[in-house]
Enzyme design. Structure first.
Site, PDB file in Angstrom:
ATOM      1  N   LYS A  77      63.489  35.653  44.420  1.00  0.00           N
ATOM      2  CA  LYS A  77      63.763  35.429  45.836  1.00  0.00           C
ATOM      3  C   LYS A  77      63.916  33.952  46.162  1.00  0.00           C
ATOM      4  CE  LYS A  77      61.921  39.212  48.368  1.00  0.00           C
ATOM      5  NZ  LYS A  77      61.121  39.478  49.535  1.00  0.00           N
ATOM      6  N   THR A 121      69.740  32.588  38.788  1.00  0.00           N
ATOM      7  CA  THR A 121      68.921  31.484  38.279  1.00  0.00           C
ATOM      8  C   THR A 121      69.820  30.332  37.816  1.00  0.00           C
ATOM      9  OG1 THR A 121      67.281  33.099  37.577  1.00  0.00           O
ATOM     10  CG2 THR A 121      67.116  30.914  36.599  1.00  0.00           C
ATOM     11  N   ASP A 143      70.850  43.787  32.723  1.00  0.00           N
ATOM     12  CA  ASP A 143      72.160  44.264  33.199  1.00  0.00           C
ATOM     13  C   ASP A 143      73.307  43.866  32.262  1.00  0.00           C
ATOM     14  OD1 ASP A 143      70.710  45.063  35.416  1.00  0.00           O
ATOM     15  OD2 ASP A 143      71.290  43.344  36.620  1.00  0.00           O
ATOM     16  N   GLY A 186      71.571  48.207  36.749  1.00  0.00           N
ATOM     17  CA  GLY A 186      72.742  47.462  36.278  1.00  0.00           C
ATOM     18  C   GLY A 186      73.491  46.694  37.351  1.00  0.00           C
ATOM     19  N   ARG A 282      68.852  68.392  39.375  1.00  0.00           N
ATOM     20  CA  ARG A 282      67.675  67.546  39.621  1.00  0.00           C
ATOM     21  C   ARG A 282      68.038  66.077  39.393  1.00  0.00           C
ATOM     22  NH1 ARG A 282      65.673  71.803  41.271  1.00  0.00           N
ATOM     23  NH2 ARG A 282      63.687  72.684  40.574  1.00  0.00           N
TER      24      ARG A 282
HETATM   25  O1  F6P Z   1      69.105  42.412  37.655  1.00  0.00           O
HETATM   26  C1  F6P Z   1      68.127  43.235  37.122  1.00  0.00           C
HETATM   27  C2  F6P Z   1      67.801  44.346  38.068  1.00  0.00           C
HETATM   28  O2  F6P Z   1      66.789  45.133  37.485  1.00  0.00           O
HETATM   29  C3  F6P Z   1      68.987  45.197  38.520  1.00  0.00           C
HETATM   30  O3  F6P Z   1      69.408  46.101  37.536  1.00  0.00           O
HETATM   31  C4  F6P Z   1      68.440  45.804  39.787  1.00  0.00           C
HETATM   32  O4  F6P Z   1      69.481  46.147  40.670  1.00  0.00           O
HETATM   33  C5  F6P Z   1      67.622  44.686  40.350  1.00  0.00           C
HETATM   34  O5  F6P Z   1      67.277  43.844  39.290  1.00  0.00           O
HETATM   35  C6  F6P Z   1      66.349  45.126  41.048  1.00  0.00           C
HETATM   36  O6  F6P Z   1      65.686  44.006  41.534  1.00  0.00           O
HETATM   37  P1  F6P Z   1      64.256  44.003  42.244  1.00  0.00           P
HETATM   38  O7  F6P Z   1      63.254  43.630  41.182  1.00  0.00           O
HETATM   39  O8  F6P Z   1      64.356  42.933  43.274  1.00  0.00           O
HETATM   40  O9  F6P Z   1      64.017  45.357  42.811  1.00  0.00           O
END
Ligand code: F6P
Length: 364
Positions: A77, A121, A143, A186, A282
């Site tokens: 963040k 980053t 990803d 992803g 499901r």
């Molecule tokens: O970039 C890695 C990742 O795990 C993505 O696949 C996913 O959309 C995102 O981060 C989730 O981020 P957070 O940890 O903020 O929920």
């Protein structure tokens, strides 16, 4: 002879298997091969903003190769240029705290930073290279969507985890003659869905790069039932969407540099397929199981090579480079190549043709 004596190392963005392998290789190479000092920065760029650091010794990184997560902590963040200062009442303002980071760098006399992270980053690191701080990037993300490298560490483990999970779900699908939807992570790239979907023999794989037709997905599920195949496995990427539709957003966080959190398309598709086909369907969301756990050997090896290379490149006098894998060679490219960009699955990626050849549907 390099004038580098002390380096900082941080892990930014979402955590990922193999981060500790990189921290270990960076620290051991720096200390054992070159007699440098290593300073660990806590929680990504937030640690630079808040001056939270600790010296890293060889003992600190001993025994961490096999551990998931990151011993330094991470944060997805914090962009120091657009830092969300949250007030007590929950309101926030966006301010530039780059000067606080520069003060931390100066206070600890860091001659360079090893920045382990993804595109967000690297975009943050670029701000510091513009101010004259030498940053060496190491490409991380489950990803696999970083521009400039063939592969990122963490991806292989995430694929192994997702594949194992889908294999297990297959058992219930077959026993109960159900359609099973499995949503994988992803972001806007379908690498995890494609690789785990293929490795698990999923019948339908839905990727962000190939918008799908709901009618076609239902037709495949129905045809499989009619041909005597009791179950169907649908592996869907969190970023997939219907033709003419929108991605499903789980959460929007305006205080984050990456404000869109995807998720929920699997549940929506499950309801639609069941309503349309009347076949019991499901949903399973694999979520953070893909981010954690002990790294597979491939990620341990990649992380170790990347970490070692980061120090070698730094000490060879090069600046602002990203460590990358090209073919089978670990090499380096300009850091800005990866900053803020995403590498999606190309439509001519050979694995797509192999998948079609074995009868996999992409829902079109
Ligand atoms: O970039 C890695 C990742 O795990 C993505 O696949 C996913 O959309 C995102 O981060 C989730 O981020 P957070 O940890 O903020 O929920």
């Amino acid at each position: 002879m390099s004038d580098i004596q002390r380096i900082g190392v941080l892990t930014g963005g979402g955590d990922c298997p193999g981060l500790n392998a990189v921290i270990r290789a960076v620290t051991k190479t720096a200390i054992l091969e070159h007699g440098l000092e290593v300073v660990g920065i806590a929680d990504g760029f937030l640690g630079l903003v808040e001056n939270r650091t600790r010296p890293l010794t060889e003992a600190d990184v001993s025994g961490i190769l096999t551990r998931g997560g990151t011993i330094l902590g991470s944060n997805n963040k914090c962009n120091p240029r657009k830092f969300a200062q949250v007030n007590e009442d929950g309101s926030y303002e966006i301010i530039d705290v780059t000067d606080r980071c520069m003060a931390t760098i100066e206070a600890h006399q860091l001659d360079a930073l090893v920045v382990i992270g993804g595109d967000g980053t690297m975009a943050c690191a670029k701000n510091f290279t513009d101010l004259g701080v030498n940053c060496i990037g190491v490409p991380k993300t489950i990803d696999n969507d970083l521009v400039g490298t063939d592969v990122t560490f963490g991806f292989a483990t995430a694929v192994a985890t997702a594949t194992r999970a889908i294999d297990q779900i297959h058992d219930t699908a077959a026993s109960h003659h159900r359609a099973m939807v499995v949503e994988v992570m992803g972001r806007n790239a379908g690498w995890i869905a494609l690789h785990a979907g293929m490795a698990s023999g999923s019948d339908i794989i839905l990727l962000p790069e190939i918008p799908f037709e709901l009618g076609r997905v239902c037709e495949v599920v129905r045809q499989r039932r009619e041909s005597g195949k009791g179950c169907s496995i649908i592996c869907i990427s969190e970023g997939a969407k219907e033709i003419g539709g929108e991605q499903v957003v789980k959460r929007f966080d305006p205080t984050s540099p990456d404000p869109v959190r995807l998720g929920g398309i699997g549940r929506l598709l499950t309801e639609q397929v069941e309503a349309e086909t009347k076949i019991e369907t499901r949903n399973t969301v694999l979520g953070y199981t893909q981010r954690g756990g002990t790294p597979v050997p491939e990620d341990r090896l990649l992380g170790t090579q990347f970490g070692h290379k980061a120090i070698e490149v730094l000490l060879s006098g090069q600046k602002n480079r990203l460590i990358v894998m090209h073919g089978r060679e670990v090499t380096h490219a300009p850091l800005e190549a990866a900053a803020g960009k995403q590498r999606t699955v190309p439509l001519d990626y050979p694995m797509l043709a192999a998948a079609r050849a074995v009868g996999t549907s992409f829902g079109v």
